[in-house]
Design an enzyme around this catalytic site. Structure first.
Site, PDB file in Angstrom:
ATOM      1  N   HIS A  82       0.842  -1.191   0.000  1.00 25.56           N
ATOM      2  CA  HIS A  82       0.000   0.000   0.000  1.00 25.56           C
ATOM      3  C   HIS A  82       0.873   1.235   0.000  1.00 25.56           C
ATOM      4  CE1 HIS A  82      -3.777   2.154   0.683  1.00 25.56           C
ATOM      5  NE2 HIS A  82      -2.995   3.026   1.303  1.00 25.56           N
ATOM      6  N   ARG A 168     -12.364  14.585   6.378  1.00 25.50           N
ATOM      7  CA  ARG A 168     -10.987  15.101   6.489  1.00 25.50           C
ATOM      8  C   ARG A 168     -10.588  15.846   5.226  1.00 25.50           C
ATOM      9  NH1 ARG A 168      -7.820  10.033   6.943  1.00 25.50           N
ATOM     10  NH2 ARG A 168      -6.017  11.382   6.997  1.00 25.50           N
ATOM     11  N   SER A 183      -6.396   5.214   9.008  1.00 21.49           N
ATOM     12  CA  SER A 183      -7.118   5.071   7.745  1.00 21.49           C
ATOM     13  C   SER A 183      -6.494   3.952   6.909  1.00 21.49           C
ATOM     14  CB  SER A 183      -7.062   6.411   6.998  1.00 21.49           C
ATOM     15  OG  SER A 183      -7.419   6.271   5.656  1.00 21.49           O
ATOM     16  N   LYS A 187      -7.957  -0.187   6.897  1.00 24.78           N
ATOM     17  CA  LYS A 187      -8.385  -0.869   5.662  1.00 24.78           C
ATOM     18  C   LYS A 187      -7.522  -2.106   5.397  1.00 24.78           C
ATOM     19  CE  LYS A 187      -8.112   2.995   3.466  1.00 24.78           C
ATOM     20  NZ  LYS A 187      -8.187   4.296   2.853  1.00 24.78           N
TER      21      LYS A 187
END
Ligand code: URA
Length: 433
Positions: A82, A168, A183, A187
């Site tokens: 990621h 946000r 965040s 996930k």
């Protein structure tokens, strides 16, 4: 419990309890806490920060806020990577096929573009017919069959993050370390992969502008992942300049394909090889150095490109576009940006480059905006290159000719020249294991 008291406690620098954090995320998820109180707490967190324990609790609450996809039907080790978000960052399109070509499972849930940063889902949708929504059975079936599937996140997946992120985004609280960590890791943990490689971007095009901040964010996320029993590595990579030469959806797919053909830009290829190497290494294929060699081999022998074509076809996309990228639809207009002066490119503001691409139509200003997949920028010069007065530094592509002026001005204002050649900055600053 009252949301007012939780906001006040954080505003005054207090440490929230696990129960208070769970109450907050529960209310975000079921809609019982109004947007103004959610936003107020985000701002208090932005200013006051969170302890590691609070950040971890927030992450686990985000992870548990929605439905869990049951991936137990996928055979074998699952690895994901990621990125914290950057400009010209098309690494997933290269590293996922490399890793899957070695039989490691990549069940990837990716995001769309956010602000100045691009998203893998938008890039894949630049390929005609590519379906970024699959049923759970289709997703799991494809991963078991060919080792790789890439989809967008469904609404039920970590829904608290979806809500929080949207608020946000419009309340100037995106670039808060605990909020970013919760965040991303919320996930990632909901997807429940065995191994996770994080690409923490640092510099002008990333949410974390300094190497120290990025290192701290990486440390927090690696810690959270380990506490959840995951194998983790984070790379701190340079985002003081766009990655590669292409910015914009189909332009980036083309550059990723060129890279899988062994003809990609050196900086982009190096980041991809390193990320894929660590993914393979966490999955047990050998040391990071051995696995980087495997990653190079998958490009040289074409197996990674074959895996991308197989994936595109499996998800309904037009594989012919990958085999012959000339077939991608082109923008109706192009415009050369020329340097007004001579000199070395000393630095660029990568965020402004991302915003220039967005202005051309490659990104969204609001969630409902339609993307122009062919729009974007191809750089001719990058940081450290010499440019003569009148020489081209980039070509802009768009179907909206009126967008060129704004994009050109942004690009020129974001490009700083100097007489001296600047010192080369590292591409990979650090690896947090
Ligand atoms: N990417 C995410 O998914 N969340 C953030 O907060 C920042 C980048």
């Amino acid at each position: 419990m009252r949301m007012y008291d939780i906001i006040k406690k954080k505003r005054d620098g207090g440490e929230l309890t696990t129960e208070e954090i769970n109450y907050f995320i529960g209310g975000v998820t079921d809609g019982s806490i109004p947007d103004y109180q959610i936003s107020a707490l985000c701002m208090a967190i932005y200013f006051r920060g969170m302890t590691d324990r609070e950040t971890c609790d927030l992450t686990f609450a985000v992870r548990d806020s929605g439905e869990k996809v049951d991936f137990s039907a996928i055979n074998g080790i699952r690895v994901d990577k990621h990125s914290t978000g950057g400009v010209g960052d098309k690494t997933s399109l290269v590293v996922a096929p490399i890793v899957a070509s070695y039989g490691i499972k990549v069940a990837k849930m990716s995001g769309r573009g956010l602000g100045h940063t691009g998203g893998t889902v938008d890039k894949l949708e630049a390929i005609n017919g590519f379906r970024t929504t699959l049923s759970d059975d289709e997703f799991i079936g494809q991963v078991n069959k060919i080792g790789l599937a890439i989809v967008g996140q469904s609404k039920q997946f970590a829904p608290a993050d979806k809500k929080l992120y949207a608020l946000r985004d419009v309340t100037a609280t995106v670039d808060s370390m605990p909020l970013i960590a919760a965040s991303i890791m919320g996930k990632k943990l909901a997807a429940d992969d065995d191994c996770i490689v994080l690409d923490v971007k640092t510099g002008s095009g990333s949410f974390m502008k300094t190497v120290d901040e990025s290192r701290e964010l990486a440390r927090i996320m690696v810690d959270i992942g380990k506490r959840a029993g995951k194998k983790m590595v984070a790379l701190i990579t340079n985002m003081d300049r766009p990655l590669g030469y292409a910015i914009g959806n189909s332009l980036e797919v083309i550059e990723a394909v060129e890279t899988l053909r062994g003809r990609g830009p050196a900086d982009f290829k190096e980041v991809c090889i390193t990320l894929a190497g660590y993914m393979l290494s966490l999955a047990g294929k050998g040391s990071p150095e051995e696995c980087k060699q495997l990653a190079r081999k998958a490009i040289e022998n074409g197996s990674a490109l074959d895996k991308l074509v197989e994936t595109v076809k499996a998800q309904g996309g037009d594989g012919a576009l990958i085999l012959d990228t000339q077939k991608f639809a082109k923008s109706a207009y192009s415009h050369a940006v020329k340097s007004p002066q001579s000199g070395f490119i000393r630095s660029v503001d990568a965020e402004a480059y991302g915003l220039a691409s967005l202005a051309l139509g490659a990104g969204r200003n609001t969630v409902d905006d339609k993307i122009d997949f062919s729009a974007g920028i191809i750089l001719s010069k990058k940081t450290g290159d010499y440019v003569a007065a009148g020489e081209e530094i980039a070509t802009l592509y768009s179907n909206n000719v009126a967008a060129f002026e704004v994009a050109e001005n942004r690009l020129l204002a974001a490009t700083e020249l100097s007489e001296e050649k600047p010192v080369d900055e590292p591409l990979i600053y650090d690896i947090i294991e």
